[in-house]
Structures are given as C-alpha cells and as structure tokens.
Design a protein around this motif. Structure first.
Motif, PDB file in Angstrom:
ATOM      1  N   LYS A  78       8.933   8.228   0.395  1.00  0.00           N
ATOM      2  CA  LYS A  78       7.494   7.980   0.248  1.00  0.00           C
ATOM      3  C   LYS A  78       6.693   9.221   0.628  1.00  0.00           C
ATOM      4  O   LYS A  78       5.477   9.234   0.488  1.00  0.00           O
ATOM      5  CB  LYS A  78       7.053   6.797   1.114  1.00  0.00           C
ATOM      6  CG  LYS A  78       7.873   5.523   0.911  1.00  0.00           C
ATOM      7  CD  LYS A  78       7.862   5.091  -0.544  1.00  0.00           C
ATOM      8  CE  LYS A  78       8.759   3.866  -0.746  1.00  0.00           C
ATOM      9  NZ  LYS A  78       8.880   3.518  -2.180  1.00  0.00           N
ATOM     10  N   ARG A 109       9.649   5.463   5.819  1.00  0.00           N
ATOM     11  CA  ARG A 109       8.933   6.028   4.665  1.00  0.00           C
ATOM     12  C   ARG A 109       9.622   7.290   4.178  1.00  0.00           C
ATOM     13  O   ARG A 109       9.779   7.513   2.969  1.00  0.00           O
ATOM     14  CB  ARG A 109       7.482   6.345   5.047  1.00  0.00           C
ATOM     15  CG  ARG A 109       6.558   5.133   5.163  1.00  0.00           C
ATOM     16  CD  ARG A 109       5.255   5.520   5.847  1.00  0.00           C
ATOM     17  NE  ARG A 109       4.258   4.460   5.807  1.00  0.00           N
ATOM     18  CZ  ARG A 109       3.172   4.425   6.584  1.00  0.00           C
ATOM     19  NH1 ARG A 109       2.968   5.414   7.472  1.00  0.00           N
ATOM     20  NH2 ARG A 109       2.307   3.445   6.489  1.00  0.00           N
ATOM     21  N   ASN A 127      -2.493  12.884   2.386  1.00  0.00           N
ATOM     22  CA  ASN A 127      -1.326  12.020   2.553  1.00  0.00           C
ATOM     23  C   ASN A 127      -0.944  11.889   4.026  1.00  0.00           C
ATOM     24  O   ASN A 127      -0.635  10.800   4.515  1.00  0.00           O
ATOM     25  CB  ASN A 127      -0.152  12.587   1.744  1.00  0.00           C
ATOM     26  CG  ASN A 127       1.099  11.731   1.820  1.00  0.00           C
ATOM     27  OD1 ASN A 127       2.174  12.228   2.125  1.00  0.00           O
ATOM     28  ND2 ASN A 127       0.976  10.451   1.532  1.00  0.00           N
ATOM     29  N   CYS A 184      -0.380   0.370   7.894  1.00  0.00           N
ATOM     30  CA  CYS A 184      -1.402   0.219   6.854  1.00  0.00           C
ATOM     31  C   CYS A 184      -2.382  -0.896   7.218  1.00  0.00           C
ATOM     32  O   CYS A 184      -3.579  -0.803   6.914  1.00  0.00           O
ATOM     33  CB  CYS A 184      -0.747  -0.067   5.506  1.00  0.00           C
ATOM     34  SG  CYS A 184       0.103   1.372   4.770  1.00  0.00           S
ATOM     35  N   ASN A 211       7.277   5.552   9.814  1.00  0.00           N
ATOM     36  CA  ASN A 211       7.293   6.853   9.149  1.00  0.00           C
ATOM     37  C   ASN A 211       8.718   7.356   8.900  1.00  0.00           C
ATOM     38  O   ASN A 211       8.980   8.031   7.906  1.00  0.00           O
ATOM     39  CB  ASN A 211       6.507   7.876   9.961  1.00  0.00           C
ATOM     40  CG  ASN A 211       5.014   7.811   9.656  1.00  0.00           C
ATOM     41  OD1 ASN A 211       4.627   7.407   8.566  1.00  0.00           O
ATOM     42  ND2 ASN A 211       4.194   8.204  10.613  1.00  0.00           N
ATOM     43  N   GLU A 241      -3.358   9.644   5.951  1.00  0.00           N
ATOM     44  CA  GLU A 241      -3.183   8.228   5.612  1.00  0.00           C
ATOM     45  C   GLU A 241      -2.024   7.607   6.375  1.00  0.00           C
ATOM     46  O   GLU A 241      -2.060   6.431   6.727  1.00  0.00           O
ATOM     47  CB  GLU A 241      -2.935   8.066   4.106  1.00  0.00           C
ATOM     48  CG  GLU A 241      -4.183   8.233   3.248  1.00  0.00           C
ATOM     49  CD  GLU A 241      -3.869   8.066   1.776  1.00  0.00           C
ATOM     50  OE1 GLU A 241      -2.700   7.769   1.446  1.00  0.00           O
ATOM     51  OE2 GLU A 241      -4.787   8.233   0.952  1.00  0.00           O
ATOM     52  N   CYS A 242      -0.993   8.403   6.648  1.00  0.00           N
ATOM     53  CA  CYS A 242       0.243   7.856   7.211  1.00  0.00           C
ATOM     54  C   CYS A 242       0.492   8.208   8.677  1.00  0.00           C
ATOM     55  O   CYS A 242       1.294   7.547   9.334  1.00  0.00           O
ATOM     56  CB  CYS A 242       1.441   8.328   6.382  1.00  0.00           C
ATOM     57  SG  CYS A 242       1.420   7.752   4.662  1.00  0.00           S
ATOM     58  N   GLN A 256       0.822  -1.211   0.000  1.00  0.00           N
ATOM     59  CA  GLN A 256       0.000   0.000   0.000  1.00  0.00           C
ATOM     60  C   GLN A 256       0.854   1.258   0.000  1.00  0.00           C
ATOM     61  O   GLN A 256       0.720   2.091  -0.895  1.00  0.00           O
ATOM     62  CB  GLN A 256      -0.938   0.022   1.206  1.00  0.00           C
ATOM     63  CG  GLN A 256      -1.832   1.255   1.250  1.00  0.00           C
ATOM     64  CD  GLN A 256      -3.052   1.076   2.120  1.00  0.00           C
ATOM     65  OE1 GLN A 256      -3.767   0.088   2.028  1.00  0.00           O
ATOM     66  NE2 GLN A 256      -3.303   2.043   2.992  1.00  0.00           N
ATOM     67  N   CYS A 257       1.718   1.430   0.988  1.00  0.00           N
ATOM     68  CA  CYS A 257       2.507   2.673   1.060  1.00  0.00           C
ATOM     69  C   CYS A 257       3.879   2.537   0.417  1.00  0.00           C
ATOM     70  O   CYS A 257       4.554   3.543   0.183  1.00  0.00           O
ATOM     71  CB  CYS A 257       2.658   3.122   2.517  1.00  0.00           C
ATOM     72  SG  CYS A 257       3.770   2.101   3.526  1.00  0.00           S
TER      73      CYS A 257
END
Length: 378
Positions: free
Chosen positions: A285, A280, A293, A256, A277, A296-297, A220-221
């Motif tokens: 990302k 990411r 955004n 996720c 994170n 979502e994270c 997903q991410c």
C-alpha cells in the motif's frame, strides 16, 4: 458488601470492534482503588500532590506519568477583568516544552505555574485591581502559548503565513490538540461536557457481518486485517450511531477511522499504528512515498515534523519499516532507510537502533535541531 456495576458504557465503547467480552472477573484491592485519573484531578485542582518537577517535557508534549497536562499562571494580576471577558488577553496555556518555559526556569519564575489537565478550554484564574479590596476569581478561556505551537509546528504553525498562524491560534482546541498527540499518552483525556450517543442493541452483529463481508479490509487505505480484526472498525459516516443504513456505514482500519472528521476522540495506540503501517507496507500500500501519502498514513503526532520536512524540500520518508534484532522485529515510526535516520515516538528501542548504526530522533528533537536532522536526511 455486594457491588453492582453497570457495564453498558463499556459495551458501547467496544461496540465498533464487533465483540463484547463478558466472561471476566474483577479483583479489587482496597489500596489501589484511587486511580491515576483521580490522583490527577485532586493534584491538579488543589495544586498539592503533583510537583512541577514531576512534569515531563522530554518528548515536547507535557505529561505526568503518561497523562496529558498543561501549565499556566492562574494569577492574572490587574488584567483580571479584561481576561474574564476575553481569555486570549491573559497569560497563555503551555502544552509543550517551549522557550517561554525555559526562560521562566532560568529566571527563577517557574514556580508561578500551576498544573492542570482539563480540556474544555476554561481555566481557573484570579487577580486584583487597585480599585477593589478583594480578590477577583473566575474561569477564563485562555489562549494557547504561540511558542508551543511554533516549537511543535502544530498544523504547520511555524511554516505558515501570519494570517494562517492567527487562524490556528484563534481556533485552537485543547481537546483536538491532545487527540493529535494521543500516541504520547496512556489514554485520551476526557471532556466531562461531552454526551455520547449510544449504539443500537444489534450493532455488534451488524458490524461483524459487514467487516466479514469485506474480508476485513479497510475501504480507505486497503489494508487487510483478517488476522488482526480488532484493528478494523465500522464507521458511521454521519456520526449518528443509530443510523445503520448501508449507505452510512464504512469499514475502516483504526488509523483511518481516527482520522475521520470529528473522530479524533478514538484512541489508537502507537503500537497499533505501527502494526497497521507494517501491514500496509507488506501488502504494497506504500508503493509511492510522497508527503501527502505519508501524512495520510503516519501517526498524527508526526504531522508537524512531516509538514516541516515537506516545506524544506526534504526527500520523502518511509513508513512500516522494522529491523530484525535477535529475531525480534523493532518497528520504526518514520525513517529514511538509505540514510539510516529514524524518528520514534516511543524511545524504548532507540538504543537497539543505534547499535545497528541508525541515527535516532524524537519528533521534538528533529524539529528543534532541524539543521542537524536535515543534514542527516539529505
């Protein structure tokens, strides 16, 4: 005395990770047999062990020693019959440090509250009517305090229309609420009414192979967790853990995975969200930072603040940033780095950040002192 323990439930719980550790021993200390969960149950049902002044609301969410709790007034007075029919007609359940609790403290009425931690939505109540000689008792599906929803901006409650606010209130789930704010607790509360289905015996091998085939990358991410594989899960799309068909499986990072529909019961610590994170960010990302955004994270416990920031047109924040302090990396949940404004869930590192010139807020402080917070961010 020989003690036989069935670890099948434990094995099922760790099955999404693809590894089951069995080479461990248990050391028992008789004086420590009673767990915090047991203490909570006794204290909350009998109302004796846990005192009201032991409840911490400094982060907004009410908790006792790192465990979720709620406050409510069980005495429904002469409204008891109506409340047993429709709990939302009764006195409300408090999940946060709201203006109602502050008023009750200031007027000397706070001791009327009881502490409870059940999340099935039913609460023991009692009351009496002039036409009855005896006290009436029962359980009612009491509603959540609207001031609590407002102060946390839960599901955007403070910034929505009246119709949306009523929908949030009428469809409120205590279990889902504490799942959203799980980063503030040591564990998620359990619902004794839930029956969980079992993974198949070959699930660990299936999960391990699928994650390996995808080079430990979240579908997903896109974050790669090859060096942190414990943070990568295999998700059953339809929720049936016995359906291991390839079209029903998806490899997801823990963050996720938790955010999939009906998967809020998956506990992901604040430390793990910060790590994901951080990776990411390192893996680019987060090249674009808009509020969609971010939501979502970011840790779900920050969603109320993010919705408030978005509605007020604040510049987008950033995730995955840390500062170096004496060769130790201090991770930040959410920040505006050019303004040196940080929002932390765990405030242990607040002092360090402030020593580096940062303005540090909890999400609760940012929401309740929004004008001050907004001025720092803009």
């Amino acid at each position: 005395m020989k003690l036989t323990v069935d670890f099948s439930t434990l094995h099922r719980a760790v099955a999404p990770l693809g590894k089951v550790v069995t080479n461990f021993t248990i050391t028992s200390r008789s004086t420590e047999i009673e767990s915090i969960g047991s203490h909570l149950i006794k204290g909350l049902i009998l109302g004796k062990d846990i005192q009201l002044d032991e409840i911490d609301g400094s982060d907004g969410i009410l908790n006792y020693d790192g465990h979720q709790v709620m406050l409510y007034i069980p005495d429904q007075g002469e409204d008891i019959e109506a409340v047993l029919i429709d709990g939302k007609q009764g006195r409300r359940i408090h999940v946060a440090e709201c203006s109602t609790l502050e008023l009750m403290r200031n007027t000397g009425r706070f001791k009327r509250y009881d502490v409870i931690n059940r999340v099935d939505g039913l609460f023991p109540v009692f009351g009496s009517m002039h036409s009855y000689q005896e006290e009436i008792k029962g359980e009612a599906a009491l509603g959540v305090c609207k001031n609590c929803l407002k102060i946390l901006n839960y599901k955007g409650y403070a910034t929505q229309s009246y119709a949306v606010k009523e929908m949030v209130f009428n469809h409120f789930s205590f279990e889902q609420f504490f799942e959203v704010y799980s980063s503030y607790f040591k564990s998620l509360p359990t619902n004794s009414n839930k029956v969980s289905s079992s993974y198949t015996a070959d699930w660990p091998a299936i999960s391990s192979k699928l994650r390996s085939d995808l080079n430990y990358t979240c579908e997903q991410c896109g974050v790669c967790l090859v060096n942190d594989s414990k943070l990568l899960h295999t998700h059953h799309i339809n929720g049936n853990k016995a359906d291991n068909g390839s079209d029903n499986l998806r490899v997801l990072c823990a963050d996720c995975h938790k955010k999939q529909p009906h998967h809020g019961h998956i506990y992901v610590s604040n430390t793990d969200v910060l790590k994901i994170n951080q990776l990411r960010r390192e893996q680019h990302k987060f090249d674009v930072f808009d509020f969609n955004n971010l939501r979502e994270c970011a840790d779900t416990a920050l969603d109320g603040l993010l919705q408030k920031c978005q509605s007020m047109g604040l510049p987008g924040a950033e995730l995955g940033i840390g500062i170096n302090n004496n060769s130790n990396m201090v991770a930040i949940d959410l920040c505006w780095p050019r303004r040196k404004v940080a929002v932390l869930i765990n405030m242990d590192n607040a002092k360090v950040l402030r020593s580096h010139g940062w303005n540090v807020f909890t999400a609760f402080d940012a929401l309740n002192n929004f004008e001050t917070f907004q001025a720092k961010v803009r």
